[in-house]
Write a protein that holds these residues in place. Structure first.
Motif, PDB file in Angstrom:
ATOM      1  N   VAL A 293     -18.711   2.080  -6.669  1.00 12.81           N
ATOM      2  CA  VAL A 293     -17.303   2.316  -7.090  1.00 12.81           C
ATOM      3  C   VAL A 293     -16.375   0.996  -7.360  1.00 12.81           C
ATOM      4  N   PRO A 294     -15.922   1.257  -8.112  1.00 21.19           N
ATOM      5  CA  PRO A 294     -14.921   0.002  -8.596  1.00 21.19           C
ATOM      6  C   PRO A 294     -13.909  -0.171  -7.435  1.00 21.19           C
ATOM      7  N   LEU A 295     -13.574  -1.621  -7.296  1.00 22.33           N
ATOM      8  CA  LEU A 295     -12.879  -2.182  -6.212  1.00 22.33           C
ATOM      9  C   LEU A 295     -12.145  -3.029  -6.853  1.00 22.33           C
ATOM     10  N   ILE A 296     -10.564  -2.966  -6.437  1.00 23.37           N
ATOM     11  CA  ILE A 296      -9.626  -4.442  -6.771  1.00 23.37           C
ATOM     12  C   ILE A 296      -9.048  -4.478  -5.505  1.00 23.37           C
ATOM     13  N   ALA A 297      -8.506  -5.832  -5.244  1.00 20.20           N
ATOM     14  CA  ALA A 297      -7.685  -6.190  -4.125  1.00 20.20           C
ATOM     15  C   ALA A 297      -6.247  -6.387  -4.538  1.00 20.20           C
ATOM     16  N   LEU A 298      -5.378  -5.845  -3.767  1.00 18.20           N
ATOM     17  CA  LEU A 298      -3.801  -6.102  -4.046  1.00 18.20           C
ATOM     18  C   LEU A 298      -3.198  -6.925  -2.786  1.00 18.20           C
TER      19      LEU A 298
ATOM     20  N   ALA B  66       0.814  -1.107  -0.073  1.00 18.51           N
ATOM     21  CA  ALA B  66      -0.247  -0.044   0.055  1.00 18.51           C
ATOM     22  C   ALA B  66       0.844   1.103  -0.056  1.00 18.51           C
ATOM     23  N   ARG B  67       1.825   1.224   0.820  1.00 20.14           N
ATOM     24  CA  ARG B  67       2.931   2.325   0.776  1.00 20.14           C
ATOM     25  C   ARG B  67       3.521   2.753  -0.639  1.00 20.14           C
ATOM     26  N   ARG B  68       4.066   1.611  -1.266  1.00 17.34           N
ATOM     27  CA  ARG B  68       4.384   1.723  -2.612  1.00 17.34           C
ATOM     28  C   ARG B  68       3.629   2.277  -3.708  1.00 17.34           C
ATOM     29  N   LEU B  69       2.086   1.860  -3.544  1.00 18.11           N
ATOM     30  CA  LEU B  69       1.315   2.258  -4.451  1.00 18.11           C
ATOM     31  C   LEU B  69       1.135   3.673  -4.317  1.00 18.11           C
ATOM     32  N   ALA B  70       0.879   4.014  -3.135  1.00 19.65           N
ATOM     33  CA  ALA B  70       0.782   5.575  -2.828  1.00 19.65           C
ATOM     34  C   ALA B  70       1.936   6.243  -3.272  1.00 19.65           C
TER      35      ALA B  70
ATOM     36  N   VAL C 198     -11.501   2.111  -5.325  1.00 19.75           N
ATOM     37  CA  VAL C 198     -10.990   1.807  -4.244  1.00 19.75           C
ATOM     38  C   VAL C 198     -10.079   0.596  -4.390  1.00 19.75           C
ATOM     39  N   VAL C 199      -8.760   0.623  -4.071  1.00 14.02           N
ATOM     40  CA  VAL C 199      -7.779  -0.430  -3.711  1.00 14.02           C
ATOM     41  C   VAL C 199      -7.587  -1.021  -2.473  1.00 14.02           C
ATOM     42  N   ASP C 200      -8.193  -2.343  -2.307  1.00 15.79           N
ATOM     43  CA  ASP C 200      -7.674  -2.745  -1.041  1.00 15.79           C
ATOM     44  C   ASP C 200      -6.544  -3.496  -0.911  1.00 15.79           C
ATOM     45  N   ALA C 201      -5.527  -2.788  -0.369  1.00 13.67           N
ATOM     46  CA  ALA C 201      -4.295  -3.329  -0.042  1.00 13.67           C
ATOM     47  C   ALA C 201      -3.929  -3.662   1.405  1.00 13.67           C
TER      48      ALA C 201
ATOM     49  N   VAL D 147      -5.260  -8.949  -7.859  1.00 14.35           N
ATOM     50  CA  VAL D 147      -4.128  -8.903  -8.347  1.00 14.35           C
ATOM     51  C   VAL D 147      -2.630  -8.911  -7.419  1.00 14.35           C
ATOM     52  N   PRO D 148      -1.778  -9.517  -7.739  1.00 17.42           N
ATOM     53  CA  PRO D 148      -0.511  -9.803  -6.784  1.00 17.42           C
ATOM     54  C   PRO D 148       0.318  -8.825  -6.622  1.00 17.42           C
ATOM     55  N   ASP D 149       0.149  -7.587  -7.660  1.00 19.98           N
ATOM     56  CA  ASP D 149       1.295  -6.557  -7.630  1.00 19.98           C
ATOM     57  C   ASP D 149       0.691  -5.337  -7.961  1.00 19.98           C
ATOM     58  N   ILE D 150       1.418  -4.309  -7.748  1.00 14.26           N
ATOM     59  CA  ILE D 150       1.418  -2.742  -8.045  1.00 14.26           C
ATOM     60  C   ILE D 150       1.202  -2.785  -9.320  1.00 14.26           C
ATOM     61  N   ALA D 151       1.779  -3.299 -10.328  1.00 15.52           N
ATOM     62  CA  ALA D 151       1.454  -3.072 -11.787  1.00 15.52           C
ATOM     63  C   ALA D 151       0.347  -3.545 -12.027  1.00 15.52           C
ATOM     64  N   GLY D 152      -0.313  -4.564 -11.530  1.00 11.20           N
ATOM     65  CA  GLY D 152      -1.650  -4.997 -11.855  1.00 11.20           C
ATOM     66  C   GLY D 152      -2.611  -3.787 -11.620  1.00 11.20           C
ATOM     67  N   VAL D 153      -2.445  -3.194 -10.484  1.00 10.20           N
ATOM     68  CA  VAL D 153      -3.320  -2.203  -9.919  1.00 10.20           C
ATOM     69  C   VAL D 153      -3.358  -1.113 -11.117  1.00 10.20           C
ATOM     70  N   VAL D 154      -1.985  -0.552 -11.153  1.00  7.03           N
ATOM     71  CA  VAL D 154      -1.932   0.384 -12.076  1.00  7.03           C
ATOM     72  C   VAL D 154      -2.705   0.171 -13.436  1.00  7.03           C
ATOM     73  N   ARG D 155      -2.567  -1.163 -14.013  1.00  9.03           N
ATOM     74  CA  ARG D 155      -3.121  -1.327 -15.352  1.00  9.03           C
ATOM     75  C   ARG D 155      -4.570  -1.359 -15.273  1.00  9.03           C
ATOM     76  N   TRP D 156      -5.145  -1.869 -14.241  1.00  5.82           N
ATOM     77  CA  TRP D 156      -6.603  -1.739 -13.766  1.00  5.82           C
ATOM     78  C   TRP D 156      -7.077  -0.489 -13.794  1.00  5.82           C
ATOM     79  N   LEU D 157      -6.557   0.438 -12.941  1.00  2.65           N
ATOM     80  CA  LEU D 157      -6.858   1.894 -12.893  1.00  2.65           C
ATOM     81  C   LEU D 157      -6.685   2.616 -14.382  1.00  2.65           C
ATOM     82  N   SER D 158      -5.774   2.340 -15.026  1.00  4.76           N
ATOM     83  CA  SER D 158      -5.701   2.926 -16.267  1.00  4.76           C
ATOM     84  C   SER D 158      -6.880   2.721 -17.119  1.00  4.76           C
ATOM     85  N   GLY D 159      -7.539   1.596 -16.960  1.00  4.01           N
ATOM     86  CA  GLY D 159      -8.532   1.133 -17.737  1.00  4.01           C
ATOM     87  C   GLY D 159      -9.951   1.541 -17.299  1.00  4.01           C
ATOM     88  N   LEU D 160     -10.023   2.171 -16.249  1.00  4.75           N
ATOM     89  CA  LEU D 160     -11.293   2.807 -15.730  1.00  4.75           C
ATOM     90  C   LEU D 160     -11.691   4.131 -16.511  1.00  4.75           C
ATOM     91  N   PRO D 161     -12.918   4.318 -16.805  1.00  4.09           N
ATOM     92  CA  PRO D 161     -13.240   5.638 -17.231  1.00  4.09           C
ATOM     93  C   PRO D 161     -13.026   6.995 -16.490  1.00  4.09           C
TER      94      PRO D 161
END
Length: 264
Positions: free
Chosen positions: A93-98, A13-17, A69-72, A232-246
């Motif tokens: 609100v879209p939600l993903i778990a890291l 979570a700290r690295r994602l922030a 929302v990112v549940d990290a 997703v297992p890593d931050i890269a997966g979260v970033v890709r998911w966020l990038s695909g949101l409207p």
């Protein structure tokens, strides 16, 4: 402006922030539950304390204009994760778990998987009289009636009773190296290790040390994420998911296919 709420408390979570900090068009707020007295603070906006359940979180998401929302949180923070899933369902609100990957037993490991701390406590009398208990400060009541055993209890903050009658409390925060963990096990004449399948490198040294010393490890399995939540297992997966949101801006280095698991 896109507003991301990161439910934090983990290194990921700290690295994602930090990854999201300063990106144009993105506001990031990290929420910490407040259970640790001196948490490691992420960059950016931080909110400390609970929301008052799923309904309170849903109200906060609406009031703050949260768009994702990112549940990290920790893999064992089941109550928080369930509340996040419910709030996401209430608000849309879209939600993903890291979730970092769990540990995997290898050659020479003597792991005994269980589903709960109570299950771990039930096994201990048959495994050894000196126990290294590395499961955090919550839930130690499961071991409080094992008066015939001696426990080394390692936590970040001092745990509250009920505790095992014969217990030495060790207040330390990782990461822990393999040599240091081996010395700790030998110095306290540990005969069995109890831990949760938290995953990650910061506290994996105890598992290597236990393997080298031939010690049994009672491993508490992770609870499953809430049904229907993309994981997703890593931050890269979260970033890709966020990038695909409207409405979200593109992120540098976010190109590539998005792969995730969705719990049934």
């Amino acid at each position: 402006m896109a507003h991301v709420l990161v439910l934090g408390g983990t290194a990921e979570a700290r690295r994602l922030a930090g990854e999201l900090a300063g990106l144009p068009g993105v506001r990031t707020t990290t929420s910490l539950a407040g259970r640790v007295a001196r948490p490691r603070m992420p960059v950016g906006e931080v909110r400390i304390g609970g929301f008052g359940g799923a309904a309170g979180l849903a109200d906060w998401l609406g009031a703050q204009g949260v768009t994702a929302v990112v549940d990290a949180t920790h893999p064992f923070a089941g109550t928080i994760s369930a509340g996040a899933a419910e709030a996401a369902g209430l608000t849309g609100v879209p939600l993903i778990a890291l979730r970092r990957s769990g540990w995997t037993a290898g050659p020479g490991d003597r792991w005994l998987p269980v589903d709960s701390l109570a299950g771990a406590a039930a096994l201990l009398p048959s495994l050894g009289g000196r126990v290294f208990l590395s499961t955090g400060r919550l839930g130690l009541a499961a071991f409080a009636d094992l008066d015939e055993l001696w426990f080394l209890v390692r936590t970040v903050d001092r745990p509250r009773p009920p505790l095992p009658r014969q217990a030495e409390i060790l207040l330390e925060r990782g990461p822990f190296s393999v040599p240091d963990e081996r010395e700790l096990l030998l110095r306290h004449r540990i005969e069995v290790l109890v831990t949760k399948d938290s995953g990650g490198d910061a506290t994996a040294g105890k598992l290597v040390a236990a393997r080298e010393l031939g010690l049994p490890v009672v491993m508490v399995r992770r609870p499953p994420p809430p049904a229907g939540v993309t994981t997703v297992p890593d931050i890269a997966g979260v970033v890709r998911w966020l990038s695909g949101l409207p409405g979200f801006p593109g992120f540098p280095g976010s190109a590539g296919s998005f792969e995730a698991d969705k719990c049934p």
